[in-house]
Write a protein that holds these residues in place. Structure first.
Motif, mmCIF file in Angstrom:
data_model
loop_
_atom_site.group_PDB
_atom_site.id
_atom_site.type_symbol
_atom_site.label_atom_id
_atom_site.label_comp_id
_atom_site.label_asym_id
_atom_site.label_seq_id
_atom_site.Cartn_x
_atom_site.Cartn_y
_atom_site.Cartn_z
ATOM 1 N N ARG B 298 -4.116 7.426 15.439
ATOM 2 C CA ARG B 298 -4.996 7.085 16.562
ATOM 3 C C ARG B 298 -6.385 7.695 16.334
ATOM 4 N N ALA B 299 -6.375 8.937 15.860
ATOM 5 C CA ALA B 299 -7.653 9.594 15.576
ATOM 6 C C ALA B 299 -8.370 8.875 14.438
ATOM 7 N N THR B 300 -7.598 8.371 13.478
ATOM 8 C CA THR B 300 -8.209 7.626 12.374
ATOM 9 C C THR B 300 -8.942 6.401 12.903
ATOM 10 N N VAL B 324 -5.858 -1.100 8.770
ATOM 11 C CA VAL B 324 -4.545 -1.745 8.611
ATOM 12 C C VAL B 324 -3.463 -0.678 8.495
ATOM 13 N N GLN B 325 -3.725 0.302 7.645
ATOM 14 C CA GLN B 325 -2.717 1.345 7.425
ATOM 15 C C GLN B 325 -2.448 2.149 8.703
ATOM 16 N N GLY B 331 3.220 1.825 13.923
ATOM 17 C CA GLY B 331 4.313 0.889 14.185
ATOM 18 C C GLY B 331 3.868 -0.352 14.920
ATOM 19 N N LYS B 332 2.595 -0.609 14.958
ATOM 20 C CA LYS B 332 2.063 -1.782 15.657
ATOM 21 C C LYS B 332 1.894 -2.921 14.645
ATOM 22 N N ARG B 333 2.940 -3.706 14.496
ATOM 23 C CA ARG B 333 2.928 -4.741 13.454
ATOM 24 C C ARG B 333 1.884 -5.829 13.708
ATOM 25 N N ASP B 334 1.827 -6.248 14.931
ATOM 26 C CA ASP B 334 0.884 -7.342 15.240
ATOM 27 C C ASP B 334 -0.556 -6.925 14.986
ATOM 28 N N GLU B 335 -0.856 -5.685 15.436
ATOM 29 C CA GLU B 335 -2.221 -5.203 15.233
ATOM 30 C C GLU B 335 -2.511 -5.026 13.741
#
Lengths: 199, 361
Positions: B298-300, B324-325, B331-335
């Motif tokens: 999240r910080a990234t 993307v990483q 764990g947010k696949r869609d995002e």
């Protein structure tokens, strides 16, 4: 116009003031500070020659005073006891700094009698040279000389404040004076500051 | 000899300031019940005092106050503690996570924050700090006037008098002062030279070890191999210095990432805040660090948003892939899929085009 008699408040007794200060009376402490500040400020400044350092050292002096009041036995006058602490604090300061550079903030602190800019600059220059010369002295000699020649204390007072004998104080002053005069011989501006009084 | 006229500085403002500071100090002292005042004993003669100092330096002449209670619990601290040593004296003081050696004629206040941070405000003198590694802990700071030193886990000395100075024995510290942020490594001093003399200094070229006076700029290797290393085009002398500083800083940054990523993050953040020329690089490095070492994707993402906003055009491709990483790490696949599609739109033949394409399928 009629005359009226105004009763001046009697000077506060030192013993009462000390007792109040020891009891933690902040108002009394402030009274003592304000009463003694001008003299302590002047003495410390004349030894160290730096306004900025002086403020710190004056604070340090009064902290020592307030913390040491319980041990004040009344053998000497309170003002003398305070002066002794101030001198000790200033002495430790210049000794701790080794041979300090001439304080920059001498510039701007000096009052010139004439008030003209040139005179001021000249006087500042003289003071800077004086403190440069003093910086070459031992802390003991510098302190004694400053108390005697700048702060206007007698040799007896110098001895009392520096806690040395009369002869030792006199020797220190004499040695310091000799060094300053030696330097003044090659420096006309300094010479003007320290020249012998016309008799 | 005539009396030499030296008029002391006199003004109500000055006196009021001194009075205010004095009584504030006295108040602070009163707060500490264990205050044990020491005024150096009267001087009888120089020899005697020398012997006295030699004999009593460790034991006496310490004016040391500290609050009651155990500091090591890390709880909130109500009041600061003041340590004062007289000339010729010294004192060893333990504070949570550090041992302090207050040198002669030193006056400082230390305080533990509610977050466990330790702040030392050095008012006078010098203090030698032996600080345990601060892995994950709140910062350990020493403030000396305008200069703030943040510790990374090290041994160093901060001197206030006459001018702030930092000497680092082990590890690295961050020095924040008006005019910039510096990383000071073991064996270095900040600043390298003190000028207190009235006379102008001689025009001598600085010695090699005095390069440390310049701001150390953490320069991280460009993440994509194809990106050319940023080489300064300045004159050969400064360029060589700059390169040396960057190489040195790079080693520092890498070392810190391995040993104390929190500290490394703080250093990168300081560089970003300082706005130096390598601030964008530091911000990208911070984003990577948050993801890979600190496991804080999240910080990234926040870092990458900041990078895009502050430094448009910098590290675009790397930032797009890091985004993307980060989503994947959360764990947010869609995002993650959406971010990969964004990457492909911008860099269809980019370094990470293949894995991005796989993700979008």
């Amino acid at each position: 116009m009629g005359l009226s008699i105004v009763e001046r408040p009697a000077p506060e007794d030192d013993a009462q003031l000390i007792a109040a200060c020891v009891a933690g009376d902040a108002a009394a402490q402030r009274r003592l500070f304000r009463r003694e500040y001008p003299r302590v400020n002047a003495t410390v400044y004349r030894i160290v020659g730096s306004a900025k350092d002086t403020d710190d050292l004056v604070q340090e002096t009064f902290i020592a005073v307030f913390r040491g009041l319980t041990r004040f036995r009344g053998d000497a006058k309170l003002s003398t006891w305070i002066d002794r602490i101030a001198v000790r604090v200033a002495f430790h300061h210049i000794r701790g700094r080794g041979r300090p550079a001439v304080p920059l903030d001498l510039v701007g602190d000096l009052e010139s009698p004439g008030g003209a800019t040139d005179d001021k600059a000249h006087a500042r220059d003289g003071l800077r040279r004086l403190y440069a010369a003093l910086a070459e002295l031992s802390p003991e000699a510098r302190t004694a000389f400053a108390l005697f020649a700048i702060d206007g204390r007698s040799i007896s007072e110098v001895a009392q404040l520096t806690q040395t004998s009369f002869v030792a104080a006199k020797c220190r002053i004499w040695r310091a004076r000799r060094e300053v005069m030696k330097r003044a011989a090659q420096d006309p501006v300094l010479a003007e500051m320290v020249k012998e009084e016309d008799r | 000899m005539k009396k030499i006229i030296v008029d002391p500085p006199v003004s109500d403002t000055r006196r009021d300031r001194v009075e205010r500071q004095l009584f504030a100090q006295l108040q602070a002292v009163r707060l500490n019940d264990r205050a044990d005042a020491v005024i150096p004993p009267p001087r009888r003669n120089r020899r005697a005092i020398g012997l006295a100092f030699a004999a009593c330096a460790a034991a006496a002449a310490l004016y040391f106050t500290t609050r009651d209670g155990d500091h090591r619990g890390g709880g909130p601290v109500a009041s600061p503690s003041r340590v004062v040593t007289p000339v010729g004296g010294s004192s060893q003081v333990s504070v949570p996570g550090a041992r302090l050696d207050a040198k002669s004629d030193t006056n400082f206040v230390w305080q533990e924050g509610t977050d466990g941070s330790i702040t030392i405000t050095l008012e006078r003198g010098a203090v030698d700090c032996d600080v345990d590694p601060r892995k994950g802990k709140a910062p350990f700071r020493v403030i000396a006037g305008d200069v703030k030193v943040t510790v990374v886990g090290t041994r160093f000395t901060v001197t206030r008098t006459p001018n702030p100075r930092v000497d680092v024995a082990h590890g690295t510290v961050k020095v924040e002062a008006p005019g910039g942020v510096w990383l000071v490594e073991a064996g270095q001093r900040w600043p390298a030279a003190q000028t207190a003399s009235v006379e102008p200094a001689a025009e001598e070229p600085p010695a090699a070890e005095e390069i440390e006076m310049d701001p150390v700029q953490v320069h991280r290797r460009a993440p994509a191999a194809k990106k050319p290393a940023q080489v300064t085009t300045a004159t050969p002398g400064p360029a060589a210095e700059q390169r040396e500083l960057e190489e040195r800083s790079y080693r520092v940054a890498l070392g810190l990432e391995k040993t104390d990523p929190h500290a490394a993050a703080e250093l990168y953040r300081a560089i970003v805040t300082s706005g130096k020329s390598n601030a964008a690089t530091a911000l990208y490095a911070l984003a990577e660090l948050h993801l890979n070492k600190l496991k804080n994707p999240r910080a990234t993402l926040d870092d990458l948003d900041e990078l895009t906003q502050k430094f448009p055009g910098k590290f675009q491709e790397e930032a797009a892939w890091l985004r993307v990483q980060s989503w994947r790490a959360m764990g947010k696949r869609d995002e993650a899929r959406g971010a990969a599609a964004d990457y492909l739109r911008q860099f269809p033949h980019g370094t990470y085009a293949e894995p991005a394409a796989r993700l979008t399928k």
